[in-house]
Design a protein around this motif. Structure first.
Motif, short mmCIF file in Angstrom:
data_model
loop_
_atom_site.label_atom_id
_atom_site.label_comp_id
_atom_site.label_asym_id
_atom_site.label_seq_id
_atom_site.Cartn_x
_atom_site.Cartn_y
_atom_site.Cartn_z
N ASP A 1 0.53 -1.05 0.03
CA ASP A 1 0.11 -0.15 -0.03
C ASP A 1 0.74 1.16 -0.28
N THR A 2 2.09 1.16 0.80
CA THR A 2 2.62 2.25 0.66
C THR A 2 3.37 3.05 -0.50
N LEU A 3 3.55 2.51 -1.97
CA LEU A 3 3.82 2.53 -2.32
C LEU A 3 3.13 3.72 -3.21
N PHE A 4 1.57 3.40 -3.52
CA PHE A 4 0.88 4.11 -3.76
C PHE A 4 0.23 5.84 -2.54
N MET A 5 0.33 5.07 -1.13
CA MET A 5 -0.20 6.42 -0.42
C MET A 5 1.00 7.14 -0.30
N ALA A 6 1.98 7.16 -0.78
CA ALA A 6 3.08 7.87 0.14
C ALA A 6 3.73 8.02 -0.83
N VAL A 7 4.37 7.57 -1.77
CA VAL A 7 5.79 7.71 -2.69
C VAL A 7 5.11 7.80 -3.89
N ILE A 8 3.97 8.38 -4.39
CA ILE A 8 3.78 8.92 -5.54
C ILE A 8 3.47 10.72 -5.49
N PHE A 9 3.32 10.34 -4.17
CA PHE A 9 3.58 12.24 -3.22
C PHE A 9 5.13 12.60 -3.84
N LEU A 10 5.77 11.59 -2.96
CA LEU A 10 7.73 12.00 -3.47
C LEU A 10 8.19 12.07 -4.75
N ALA A 11 7.32 11.42 -5.78
CA ALA A 11 7.80 11.60 -7.03
C ALA A 11 7.50 13.09 -7.79
N ARG A 12 6.30 13.07 -7.69
CA ARG A 12 5.22 14.04 -7.88
C ARG A 12 6.68 15.29 -6.58
N LEU A 13 6.91 15.54 -5.60
CA LEU A 13 7.40 16.80 -5.62
C LEU A 13 8.71 16.42 -6.02
N ALA A 14 9.58 16.67 -6.45
CA ALA A 14 10.93 15.12 -6.99
C ALA A 14 10.48 16.41 -8.49
N ARG A 15 9.25 16.03 -9.19
CA ARG A 15 9.07 16.71 -10.45
C ARG A 15 9.06 18.76 -9.84
N LEU A 16 8.37 18.48 -9.37
CA LEU A 16 7.76 19.67 -9.36
C LEU A 16 9.05 20.41 -8.13
N THR A 17 9.77 19.92 -8.24
CA THR A 17 10.82 20.99 -7.58
C THR A 17 12.40 20.50 -7.87
N GLY A 18 12.16 20.08 -9.06
CA GLY A 18 13.37 19.37 -9.96
C GLY A 18 14.81 19.11 -9.30
N ASP A 19 13.78 18.24 -7.61
CA ASP A 19 15.24 17.94 -6.92
C ASP A 19 15.99 16.60 -6.92
N SER A 20 17.10 15.78 -7.34
CA SER A 20 17.04 14.76 -7.52
C SER A 20 16.27 13.75 -5.97
N LYS A 21 17.24 14.62 -4.75
CA LYS A 21 16.86 13.99 -3.73
C LYS A 21 15.97 13.44 -3.28
N TYR A 22 15.15 14.01 -3.86
CA TYR A 22 12.84 13.30 -3.48
C TYR A 22 13.18 11.85 -4.69
N ALA A 23 13.83 12.63 -5.63
CA ALA A 23 13.34 11.28 -6.66
C ALA A 23 13.78 9.67 -6.45
N LYS A 24 15.22 10.25 -6.10
CA LYS A 24 16.23 9.33 -5.45
C LYS A 24 15.52 8.11 -4.44
N GLU A 25 15.18 8.67 -3.64
CA GLU A 25 13.99 8.24 -2.44
C GLU A 25 13.37 7.33 -2.93
N ALA A 26 12.41 7.69 -3.92
CA ALA A 26 10.93 7.33 -4.42
C ALA A 26 12.09 6.37 -5.39
N GLU A 27 12.69 6.51 -6.37
CA GLU A 27 12.91 4.80 -7.03
C GLU A 27 14.28 4.42 -5.76
N PHE A 28 14.44 4.79 -5.06
CA PHE A 28 14.50 3.34 -3.87
C PHE A 28 13.27 2.63 -3.55
N GLN A 29 12.62 2.97 -2.71
CA GLN A 29 11.64 2.60 -2.52
C GLN A 29 11.00 1.89 -3.54
#
Length: 334
Positions: A121-149
């Protein structure tokens, strides 16, 4: 989806948790795919009414509503959306509890502890948000965490024999607990994985292992699809009820996987078959029936069969996502 009384846990959207979170994510998906500005305006007003409730909870399962914030920031330009999303994203990176494997521990608003447990469940409930935040900010730290999760959840939950996913993993005990191949768990992942990848692909390299595991998951789910087009509540339990929300999520995930280029066009026919099966459970007023209730990792597989079915926002939402994607991908042929 928007008129249920406050005491209806499954259908009350005026709350801040995963159930209304799936509801608002689905309304956003519909609004964007259909070009319906009234849906986006509804979400803006919903956030204004409910944002004070977000301050009362900070657990992984209640991250879901934040997934609409990046889009609302782009549309409105209201700085509060960006500042809040960044604060929550940083909390996830630095403070959210994790299993010893590094996966987000599945913390919930209910009075329950699932120590060292990773759930699909966690991927839908939390990691989608993190990935969208990565794209919004352009900050790779969020993207790397989303990819790892995404990768660690696939590694922990995937059954090497069938390709499908178990509901959860207990890191302390080193097992999948009841080892249930729960349909809705598989739906959360088959749908969220391509959504996550689409958001982060320009910010961080995506492991080939993710795509390979995703394709194994998609193929495994194909083997369990029933003649009706649906899936049983637990995939390999043919005597269990066929369940609507998981079925809708799996079919929507196939369409999303085709859209990103991970799945070949042969999945379209299987998705159409699922769509036809799901439509049989939609009442004339739009209520989706055949949706199993909120389900933690149960103590054994038979316990999944005892979960009652009733209308819920996540049932409505997953069906709405399927219908929206189907119209976009299949047009009038659906």
């Amino acid at each position: 989806m928007i008129d249920a009384p406050a005491d209806d846990w499954g259908m009350n959207i005026e709350n801040w948790d995963w159930v209304p979170g799936v509801g608002v994510i689905s309304i956003l998906e519909y609004g964007q795919l259909a070009g319906d500005a009234t849906a986006i305006e509804y979400l803006r007003r919903w956030t204004e009414r409910n944002k004070h409730k977000s301050e009362q909870v900070k657990v992984i399962n209640s991250m879901a509503p934040y997934a609409i914030f990046p889009t609302l920031y782009r549309i409105t330009g209201e700085r509060w959306y960006l500042d809040t999303a960044t604060k929550i994203g940083d909390w996830m990176l630095t403070e959210a509890p994790r299993t010893h494997d590094g996966a987000f521990e599945h913390t919930v608003t209910e009075d329950a502890q699932f120590s060292d447990q990773a759930w699909a469940d966690t991927l839908f409930m939390a990691v989608i948000f993190l990935a969208r935040l990565a794209r919004l900010t352009g900050d790779s730290k969020y993207a790397k965490e989303a990819e790892f999760q995404l990768l660690v959840h696939l590694r922990l939950l995937q059954d090497p024999e069938t390709g499908v996913l178990f509901h959860g993993w207990n890191g302390a005990e080193g097992n999948h607990m009841s080892a249930a191949r729960w349909a809705r768990a598989n739906a959360w992942v088959i749908l969220s994985a391509p959504w996550i990848a689409a958001e982060i692909k320009d910010l961080t390299p995506l492991s080939d292992e993710i795509i390979e595991r995703y394709q194994q998951l998609a193929a495994g789910l194909r083997q369990y699809q029933r003649e009706s087009g649906l899936w049983n509540t637990v995939l390999d339990q043919s005597k269990f009820a066929e369940e609507t929300s998981g079925s809708a999520g799996i079919a929507a995930g196939w369409l999303a996987g085709m859209r990103i280029g991970w799945l070949d066009p042969t999945y379209k026919e299987a998705a159409e078959k699922a769509l036809q099966g799901v439509e049989e459970f939609i009442d004339p007023d739009g209520t989706v029936q055949g949706v199993s209730g909120g389900t933690p990792v149960m103590p054994d597989i038979p316990a999944y069969h005892q979960i009652p079915c009733y209308p819920t926002l996540y049932g409505q939402g997953l069906v709405l996502i399927l219908l929206s994607l189907a119209y976009t991908e299949m047009g009038e042929s659906m």
